[in-house]
Design an enzyme around this catalytic site. Structure first.
Site, PDB file in Angstrom:
ATOM      1  N   LYS A 155      19.109  87.049 -27.439  1.00  0.00           N
ATOM      2  CA  LYS A 155      20.100  88.131 -27.313  1.00  0.00           C
ATOM      3  C   LYS A 155      20.984  87.868 -26.083  1.00  0.00           C
ATOM      4  O   LYS A 155      21.355  86.727 -25.839  1.00  0.00           O
ATOM      5  CB  LYS A 155      19.405  89.493 -27.252  1.00  0.00           C
ATOM      6  N   HIS A 198      22.805  89.887 -37.832  1.00  0.00           N
ATOM      7  CA  HIS A 198      21.735  90.596 -37.119  1.00  0.00           C
ATOM      8  C   HIS A 198      22.071  92.087 -37.083  1.00  0.00           C
ATOM      9  O   HIS A 198      23.243  92.465 -36.967  1.00  0.00           O
ATOM     10  CB  HIS A 198      21.601  90.036 -35.698  1.00  0.00           C
ATOM     11  N   GLU A 255      14.205  91.778 -41.148  1.00  0.00           N
ATOM     12  CA  GLU A 255      13.978  92.461 -39.875  1.00  0.00           C
ATOM     13  C   GLU A 255      14.167  93.970 -40.044  1.00  0.00           C
ATOM     14  O   GLU A 255      15.313  94.461 -39.957  1.00  0.00           O
ATOM     15  CB  GLU A 255      14.970  91.967 -38.833  1.00  0.00           C
ATOM     16  N   GLU A 258      21.899  94.224 -34.841  1.00  0.00           N
ATOM     17  CA  GLU A 258      22.653  94.664 -33.652  1.00  0.00           C
ATOM     18  C   GLU A 258      24.139  94.353 -33.818  1.00  0.00           C
ATOM     19  O   GLU A 258      24.994  95.089 -33.333  1.00  0.00           O
ATOM     20  CB  GLU A 258      22.063  94.007 -32.390  1.00  0.00           C
ATOM     21  N   SER A 302       9.351  92.937 -33.317  1.00  0.00           N
ATOM     22  CA  SER A 302       8.211  93.058 -32.395  1.00  0.00           C
ATOM     23  C   SER A 302       7.087  92.052 -32.676  1.00  0.00           C
ATOM     24  O   SER A 302       5.906  92.364 -32.517  1.00  0.00           O
ATOM     25  CB  SER A 302       7.681  94.500 -32.383  1.00  0.00           C
ATOM     26  N   GLY A 304      12.596  88.375 -30.730  1.00  0.00           N
ATOM     27  CA  GLY A 304      13.476  88.743 -29.629  1.00  0.00           C
ATOM     28  C   GLY A 304      12.731  88.737 -28.298  1.00  0.00           C
ATOM     29  O   GLY A 304      12.499  87.686 -27.698  1.00  0.00           O
ATOM     30  N   GLY A 305      12.335  89.913 -27.855  1.00  0.00           N
ATOM     31  CA  GLY A 305      11.747  90.104 -26.528  1.00  0.00           C
ATOM     32  C   GLY A 305      10.669  89.097 -26.146  1.00  0.00           C
ATOM     33  O   GLY A 305      10.677  88.560 -25.029  1.00  0.00           O
ATOM     34  N   ASN A 307      15.193  84.660 -30.398  1.00  0.00           N
ATOM     35  CA  ASN A 307      16.551  85.221 -30.301  1.00  0.00           C
ATOM     36  C   ASN A 307      16.651  85.824 -28.906  1.00  0.00           C
ATOM     37  O   ASN A 307      16.126  86.905 -28.655  1.00  0.00           O
ATOM     38  CB  ASN A 307      16.747  86.291 -31.387  1.00  0.00           C
ATOM     39  N   GLY A 334      12.530  95.518 -31.249  1.00  0.00           N
ATOM     40  CA  GLY A 334      12.519  95.918 -29.846  1.00  0.00           C
ATOM     41  C   GLY A 334      11.806  97.233 -29.584  1.00  0.00           C
ATOM     42  O   GLY A 334      11.936  97.810 -28.505  1.00  0.00           O
TER      43      GLY A 334
HETATM   44  C1  PEP Z   1      15.306  90.365 -32.987  1.00  0.00           C
HETATM   45  O1  PEP Z   1      16.129  90.607 -32.139  1.00  0.00           O
HETATM   46  O2  PEP Z   1      15.654  89.655 -33.950  1.00  0.00           O
HETATM   47  C2  PEP Z   1      13.951  90.896 -32.856  1.00  0.00           C
HETATM   48  C3  PEP Z   1      13.133  90.791 -33.858  1.00  0.00           C
HETATM   49  O3  PEP Z   1      13.638  91.482 -31.645  1.00  0.00           O
HETATM   50  P1  PEP Z   1      12.162  91.884 -31.125  1.00  0.00           P
HETATM   51  O4  PEP Z   1      11.271  90.731 -31.412  1.00  0.00           O
HETATM   52  O5  PEP Z   1      12.336  92.133 -29.679  1.00  0.00           O
HETATM   53  O6  PEP Z   1      11.750  93.103 -31.900  1.00  0.00           O
END
Ligand code: PEP
Length: 247
Positions: A11, A94, A166, A96, A211, A232-233, A9, A172
């Site tokens: 973002k 999501h 999640e 966010e 994460s 994500g990251g 993802n 994050g």
């Molecule tokens: C996400 O945005 O769905 C996510 C899990 O981010 P991260 O892996 O950065 O925690």
């Protein structure tokens, strides 16, 4: 058997140039055919990404869409527009989007039904805040979010839905749920799905997100009920993405 799905993802990251460089670096190197590899990117990148990954085993998804097909919704993107550029997946609900853009269980449900109607597979997110976790409400929150998101989804369509558990406190932050904890909540979510269609619960893929990185992906993927990861990251750098999908 459920084929695990590892989805990046991105973002609100990457220019078209950066996205195409990324694809050049990863295509041909996604060697793990036991995993479905996906990239969910900002709208401006989707058409180029889809074209650049044609003939590879990488699938492309959006990160949101409207539930209406067209109309006076300034700034929104229609499910038909995503279908026109052959999106395989769309992330819906999501945290966010729930937190910053007023997404609700009701709008997530409308979007899930519409995505299935137009032929895009939804990745439906659920998860609790730290406060909800500390007050023992994790399962209750996930049950509510998933039951509502999947309301009126037909028996024929259920297997196309991917669920992403999640925990918001793990997104994050560098904090990950332990693999066992994540597995426990995910097996509970499978029971919730079984409450909707008993015989289909074992077909629905449920990912963990929060994460996930190259150093913990194998442990997470080793759990009995976890069918993948939403990342994500750690999905932004091509070498890390390859380590994730080839774990
Ligand atoms: C996400 O945005 O769905 C996510 C899990 O981010 P991260 O892996 O950065 O925690």
């Amino acid at each position: 058997m459920r084929k695990p799905i590892i989805a990046g993802n991105w973002k609100m990251h990457k220019t078209i140039k950066e996205a195409l460089e990324f694809v050049n670096e990863v295509k041909g190197n996604v060697n793990n055919t036991d995993v479905e590899a996906v990239i969910c990117a900002p709208f401006t990148l989707l058409k180029d990404l889809k074209e650049a990954t044609k003939g590879t085993n990488i699938k492309i998804g959006a990160q949101n869409m409207h539930f209406e097909e067209k109309g006076a919704f300034t700034g929104e993107v229609s499910p038909l527009m995503l279908k026109e550029i052959e999106m395989d997946y769309v992330i819906l609900g999501h945290s966010e989007r729930r937190q910053y853009f007023a997404e609700t269980n009701e709008t997530v449900n409308k979007k899930v039904l519409k995505a299935l109607e137009v032929g895009i597979n939804p990745i439906v997110c659920c998860g609790e805040t730290l406060e909800q976790r500390e007050s023992g409400k994790t399962k209750e929150i996930c049950k509510l979010q998933i039951e509502k998101a999947l309301e009126n989804v037909s028996k024929e369509d259920l297997h196309k839905v991917v669920i992403a558990y999640e925990p918001i406190w793990a997104i994050g932050t560098g904090k990950t749920a332990t693999a066992e904890d994540a597995n426990d909540v995910i097996s509970y979510i499978r029971e919730v799905v079984a409450g909707l269609y008993q015989e289909l619960a074992n077909e629905v893929r449920i990912q963990y997100g929060g994460s996930v990185k190259p150093s913990n992906v194998a442990e997470i993927m080793g759990q009995s009920d976890i069918d993948g990861a939403l990342v994500g990251g750690a999905s932004l750098a091509s070498d890390d993405y390859l380590k994730l999908v080839n774990f």
